[in-house]
Design an enzyme around this catalytic site. Structure first.
Site, PDB file in Angstrom:
ATOM      1  N   SER A 184      84.541  21.840  10.176  1.00  0.00           N
ATOM      2  CA  SER A 184      83.309  21.065  10.341  1.00  0.00           C
ATOM      3  C   SER A 184      82.159  21.815  10.997  1.00  0.00           C
ATOM      4  O   SER A 184      81.058  21.263  11.086  1.00  0.00           O
ATOM      5  CB  SER A 184      83.600  19.782  11.118  1.00  0.00           C
ATOM      6  OG  SER A 184      84.293  18.872  10.299  1.00  0.00           O
ATOM      7  N   TYR A 226      82.380   8.992  13.032  1.00  0.00           N
ATOM      8  CA  TYR A 226      82.413  10.279  12.330  1.00  0.00           C
ATOM      9  C   TYR A 226      83.012  10.101  10.938  1.00  0.00           C
ATOM     10  O   TYR A 226      84.120   9.589  10.786  1.00  0.00           O
ATOM     11  CB  TYR A 226      83.253  11.268  13.136  1.00  0.00           C
ATOM     12  CG  TYR A 226      83.126  12.715  12.703  1.00  0.00           C
ATOM     13  CD1 TYR A 226      82.231  13.565  13.338  1.00  0.00           C
ATOM     14  CD2 TYR A 226      83.904  13.228  11.675  1.00  0.00           C
ATOM     15  CE1 TYR A 226      82.118  14.897  12.959  1.00  0.00           C
ATOM     16  CE2 TYR A 226      83.796  14.547  11.286  1.00  0.00           C
ATOM     17  CZ  TYR A 226      82.901  15.373  11.937  1.00  0.00           C
ATOM     18  OH  TYR A 226      82.788  16.685  11.555  1.00  0.00           O
ATOM     19  N   SER A 227      82.270  10.534   9.919  1.00  0.00           N
ATOM     20  CA  SER A 227      82.729  10.390   8.545  1.00  0.00           C
ATOM     21  C   SER A 227      82.326  11.601   7.721  1.00  0.00           C
ATOM     22  O   SER A 227      81.137  11.907   7.593  1.00  0.00           O
ATOM     23  CB  SER A 227      82.154   9.119   7.917  1.00  0.00           C
ATOM     24  OG  SER A 227      82.475   9.057   6.540  1.00  0.00           O
ATOM     25  N   ASN A 228      83.304  12.271   7.147  1.00  0.00           N
ATOM     26  CA  ASN A 228      83.019  13.422   6.292  1.00  0.00           C
ATOM     27  C   ASN A 228      82.250  13.029   5.040  1.00  0.00           C
ATOM     28  O   ASN A 228      81.561  13.865   4.439  1.00  0.00           O
ATOM     29  CB  ASN A 228      84.322  14.115   5.914  1.00  0.00           C
ATOM     30  CG  ASN A 228      84.973  14.803   7.097  1.00  0.00           C
ATOM     31  OD1 ASN A 228      84.544  15.858   7.529  1.00  0.00           O
ATOM     32  ND2 ASN A 228      86.004  14.183   7.654  1.00  0.00           N
ATOM     33  N   GLY A 231      85.606  22.691  14.418  1.00  0.00           N
ATOM     34  CA  GLY A 231      86.043  22.349  13.085  1.00  0.00           C
ATOM     35  C   GLY A 231      87.545  22.438  12.922  1.00  0.00           C
ATOM     36  O   GLY A 231      88.185  23.339  13.463  1.00  0.00           O
TER      37      GLY A 231
END
Length: 349
Positions: A69, A168-170, A304
């Site tokens: 990330s 939090y969302s990809n 990440g």
């Protein structure tokens, strides 16, 4: 935007400083670890553990690794450069750029995607994970952003009012990658390459696309399987896409964050926006996170998780002190606390 190159003398920290740093890195809980610490013009690089289980080969100090990330900070920087060029507005709706793709997209903004306040379901939570047999079977599968977004949006949002909460969302960054392509006619990978990687001379940094390999020197990464550790160095990074597919080095990540925090990549107003939390009291802005070290010095950067690799890169606000650490974790052991201790040591000396 014209990108000014950041230069720094690569000289060793004094032996008195280097020895404690090596001891601290040896204390990180991992199969292998590599780090670069910068203090002004002085640089310390070290590694610990082994590059491959069953061997005594050391982790290459200049080795490459998946950064997970931390990719989001590169993607966000490109978006903010496009904002500076008046090609995108932070208050543009998702519907403006991707009509019909996102339910309620007219009420979700680019800013809310960047700071994870959209409420959109995380596509990662739709995927099988270890020790599921289906997870291992998908190792070399090529994913498209469109199908990952569709999987995520088949689920209801985690909250109803965009901008009201942090979650939090990809999925947010998969959408941002698609918006970059709509705005520029080039993929997010092409824009990162031409705007950041080439101008900054990040020679160890790549966007691998569908390539399953890590080119050049690198440690092997592992995930749990059948009570042991499965070498998962090779995998199709389209699983991560714009949310986390990049490969880099400790040197390159420190160089990137020095350029970003030093004001060489964005106008001051947009760098300030990047450092503004999406919700009151939060610690995540526009693709950038921060926390206070044990000595109360705030550091900015990102971390990440790329399954078999975990990376952490943080700098003081003036970028004088920097530390980047990458580990190949011995899952299910979590290296976060031991890495935090090393970051504190590097920043608070």
């Amino acid at each position: 935007m014209l990108v000014a190159l950041v230069t720094a003398a690569v000289v060793g920290l004094t032996p008195g400083a280097a020895s404690p740093l090596q001891k601290g890195l040896d204390g990180v809980v991992a199969i292998g670890a590599v780090a670069e610490v910068r203090d002004g013009g002085a640089v310390w690089r070290g590694s610990s553990g082994v590059a491959e289980l069953g061997s005594s080969r050391k982790v290459p100090v200049a080795g490459r690794f998946r950064i997970g990330s931390i990719t989001k900070t590169f993607v966000a920087t490109v978006v903010l450069q496009l904002v500076a060029e008046k090609r995108i507005r932070l208050e543009d709706s998702v519907e403006r750029w991707l009509p019909g793709v996102v339910p309620n997209g007219a009420n979700i903004t680019v800013r809310q995607l960047l700071n994870h306040t959209s409420g959109l379901y995380d596509f990662k939570d739709t995927l099988p994970m270890p020790p599921s047999a289906e997870f291992y079977a998908l190792r070399y599968r090529t994913w498209t952003a469109a199908e990952q977004i569709e999987r995520a949006l088949a689920n209801p949002p985690v909250f109803d009012t965009p901008g009201s909460q942090y979650d939090y969302s990809n999925t947010n960054y998969l959408l941002i990658g698609e918006i970059i392509e709509k705005a520029t006619g080039r993929t997010y990978a092409e824009e990162i390459e031409r705007r950041l990687i080439r101008p900054l001379g990040l020679h160890g940094t790549t966007l691998p696309g569908t390539s399953t390999y890590i080119k050049g020197p690198h440690p092997h990464g592992y995930i749990p399987k059948d009570g042991g550790q499965l070498d998962f160095t090779e995998m199709n990074p389209t699983l991560f896409g714009a949310s986390g597919d990049m490969i880099s080095t400790t040197r390159d990540l420190n160089r990137f964050f020095a350029a970003l925090l030093g004001g060489h990549l964005l106008p001051a107003r947009l760098l300030d926006a990047m450092k503004t939390p999406g919700t009151s009291g939060g610690s995540y802005g526009l693709g950038l996170s921060w926390h206070d070290t044990a000595c109360k010095v705030r550091v900015y950067g990102n971390d990440g998780d790329a399954l078999a690799y975990q990376a952490y890169s943080f700098s003081t606000e003036d970028a004088r002190r920097q530390v980047t650490v990458a580990v190949t974790p011995h899952l299910p052991d979590n290296p976060d606390k031991s890495v935090d201790a090393f970051v504190d040591q590097a920043i608070c000396r």
